[in-house]
Design an enzyme around this catalytic site. Structure first.
Site, PDB file in Angstrom:
ATOM      1  N   ASP A  80       0.829  -1.201   0.000  1.00 56.15           N
ATOM      2  CA  ASP A  80       0.000   0.000   0.000  1.00 56.15           C
ATOM      3  C   ASP A  80       0.875   1.268   0.000  1.00 56.15           C
ATOM      4  OD1 ASP A  80      -2.452   1.211  -0.012  1.00 56.15           O
ATOM      5  OD2 ASP A  80      -2.875   0.898   2.121  1.00 56.15           O
ATOM      6  N   HIS A  81       0.408   2.321  -0.606  1.00 59.85           N
ATOM      7  CA  HIS A  81       1.066   3.648  -0.629  1.00 59.85           C
ATOM      8  C   HIS A  81       2.590   3.597  -0.605  1.00 59.85           C
ATOM      9  CE1 HIS A  81      -2.697   5.699  -0.577  1.00 59.85           C
ATOM     10  NE2 HIS A  81      -3.096   4.900   0.387  1.00 59.85           N
ATOM     11  N   HIS A 181      -8.314   9.401   4.039  1.00 62.08           N
ATOM     12  CA  HIS A 181      -7.672   8.488   4.983  1.00 62.08           C
ATOM     13  C   HIS A 181      -7.971   8.919   6.410  1.00 62.08           C
ATOM     14  CE1 HIS A 181      -4.907   7.462   1.518  1.00 62.08           C
ATOM     15  NE2 HIS A 181      -5.348   6.299   1.916  1.00 62.08           N
ATOM     16  N   HIS A 215      -9.848   4.168  -1.390  1.00 62.07           N
ATOM     17  CA  HIS A 215      -8.992   4.267  -0.207  1.00 62.07           C
ATOM     18  C   HIS A 215      -9.767   4.975   0.910  1.00 62.07           C
ATOM     19  CE1 HIS A 215      -4.879   3.122  -1.637  1.00 62.07           C
ATOM     20  NE2 HIS A 215      -5.548   3.131  -2.773  1.00 62.07           N
ATOM     21  N   GLY A 216      -9.280   4.818   2.141  1.00 62.45           N
ATOM     22  CA  GLY A 216      -9.871   5.558   3.258  1.00 62.45           C
ATOM     23  C   GLY A 216     -11.339   5.219   3.474  1.00 62.45           C
ATOM     24  N   SER A 218     -12.770   3.628   5.962  1.00 63.96           N
ATOM     25  CA  SER A 218     -13.249   3.614   7.359  1.00 63.96           C
ATOM     26  C   SER A 218     -14.213   4.761   7.628  1.00 63.96           C
ATOM     27  CB  SER A 218     -12.064   3.736   8.334  1.00 63.96           C
ATOM     28  OG  SER A 218     -11.269   2.577   8.271  1.00 63.96           O
TER      29      SER A 218
HETATM   30 ZN   LIG Z   1      -4.863   4.448   1.088  1.00 59.35          ZN
END
Ligand SMILES: [Zn+2]
Length: 308
Positions: A80-81, A181, A215-216, A218
Site C-alpha cells: 500500500d502507498h 484516509h 482508499h480511506g 473507514s
Molecule cells: Zn490508502
C-alpha cells in the site's frame, strides 16, 4: 481464483468489491484471514511502507503465501502507498501481488512520468503484478484526525483519470471521490459518516475502464459503500476501523486480566474485536444481506475507544 487479476474480474462481474485490510502483525493478519475464510470471499492484505518496516517485507510475503498455499485460499498481498521506486521494487521481488505506487502529491505530469516508469520496471520483475496509481488528494494517515482536510480541491476528474490510465499503463486506479484516509473523532463515535461522490465514481469508471480502489473507507456510510461498488469500485480499503478495534480489544484484554502476562490469553480480545469489523465490512462489500444486524454489531465494536 488463483490470482488477484481473476479475483478482480470476478468481483466486477458479480457487482461486489474485494475488502482490503491493513495489518502490521500476524495477530491482525489472522483476524482478517479467519473472517475471509468464514465467509469464503477473497481478501487483500495491505501493508503500507510503515507497516512493512514493522513486520518485514519478505516476512509478510511469506506469511500470506503460506496461508494461500496451505488453505488453497484467495488471499492476496498489496504494498500500500509506496512512495519510491526502490521500495516498490523490493515488494515486487518479495512476491507481492499488487503495488500502490503513490506519487499523487507530485504535479500531474510528474506523477504520470514516474508512474509509467514504475509500471515498466515492476512488470519486468513480475509480469503478473498489478500496479495501482493514484490521482487526486485523499489525505494522509489512517489515524484519528481532529479536523477534516479540504477534500473538494483534490477530487479526481474523469478526464485526468482517463489520461493517467492511458499514459501510465496502470492496472488499477485510486481516485479521490470524497474519500479520505483516517477518521474524525465524530466518526469513531459513530455520529458522522463519510459520504462519497457516486456520480463522479461512475464517470471515472466509464472514462478510465480499469478496476477502481476506494482508499480511506473507514467510517463511510453503508449506503454510500453499496452505491460506490455499484458505480464501479472493485477494492475497498479499511485501516483505521481495524486499528480502533485492535486498541479497544487490547484494552479490554488487559483490563479484564490485570495480572495476565501470556500474550495468547490477552490478544484474543483484540482478535475478536477486529473480527467484528472485518466480518461486517466483508459482508457489506460482498453484498451479503442482513446488513442491519451486522451494522449494529460494527457500531458496537467501534465507538468509545479513542479520544477520551
Ligand atoms: Zn490508502
Amino acid at each position: 481464483m488463483r490470482n488477484l487479476r481473476s479475483a478482480l474480474q470476478q468481483a466486477q462481474q458479480n457487482g461486489v468489491a474485494i475488502g482490503h485490510f491493513n495489518i502490521a502483525d500476524s495477530v491482525q493478519l489472522n483476524a482478517v484471514f479467519a473472517c475471509a475464510q468464514e465467509l469464503n470471499v477473497p481478501v487483500l492484505i495491505g501493508v503500507s511502507e510503515g507497516e512493512r518496516e514493522f513486520i518485514g517485507v519478505s516476512q509478510i510475503a511469506a506469511l500470506v503465501r503460506s496461508l494461500r498455499e496451505e488453505f488453497d485460499f484467495p488471499i492476496f498481498l498489496n504494498a500500500d502507498h509506496t512512495h519510491s521506486l526502490a521500495k516498490a521494487i523490493a515488494a515486487a521481488r518479495a512476491g507481492f501481488d499488487a503495488i500502490v505506487f503513490d506519487l499523487s502529491a507530485l504535479p500531474f505530469e510528474e506523477n504520470v512520468r514516474q508512474t509509467k516508469q514504475a509500471v515498466g520496471d515492476l512488470k519486468t520483475i513480475n509480469p503478473d503484478i498489478l500496479v495501482e496509481g493514484e490521482v487526486g488528494d485523499i489525505g494522509t494517515g489512517s489515524e484519528i484526525h481532529d479536523a477534516a482536510p479540504d477534500l473538494a480541491k483534490g477530487l479526481t476528474t474523469p478526464a485526468e483519470a482517463k489520461e493517467f490510465v492511458e499514459s501510465t499503463g496502470i492496472d488499477i486506479l485510486a481516485p479521490a471521490v470524497g474519500n479520505m484516509h483516517g477518521m474524525l473523532k465524530s466518526m469513531v463515535r459513530g455520529e458522522m459518516k463519510k459520504h462519497l461522490d457516486i456520480s463522479r465514481i461512475a464517470q471515472i469508471k466509464s472514462a478510465a475502464r480499469v478496476p477502481l480502489t476506494l482508499h480511506g473507507g473507514s467510517g463511510t456510510d453503508d449506503e454510500h459503500f453499496r452505491k460506490a461498488i455499484a458505480a464501479g469500485i472493485n477494492i475497498v480499503h479499511i485501516n483505521t476501523e481495524l486499528r480502533v478495534a485492535w486498541r479497544r480489544g487490547l484494552e479490554e484484554g488487559l483490563a479484564k486480566q490485570p495480572q495476565e502476562v501470556v500474550p495468547y490469553k490477552i490478544l484474543p480480545f483484540a482478535v475478536e474485536a477486529m473480527k467484528q469489523v472485518v466480518r461486517a465490512r466483508l459482508n457489506l462489500f460482498n453484498g451479503v444481506r442482513n446488513q442491519q444486524r451486522l451494522s449494529a454489531r460494527l457500531s458496537q465494536a467501534l465507538p468509545g475507544t479513542v479520544g477520551h
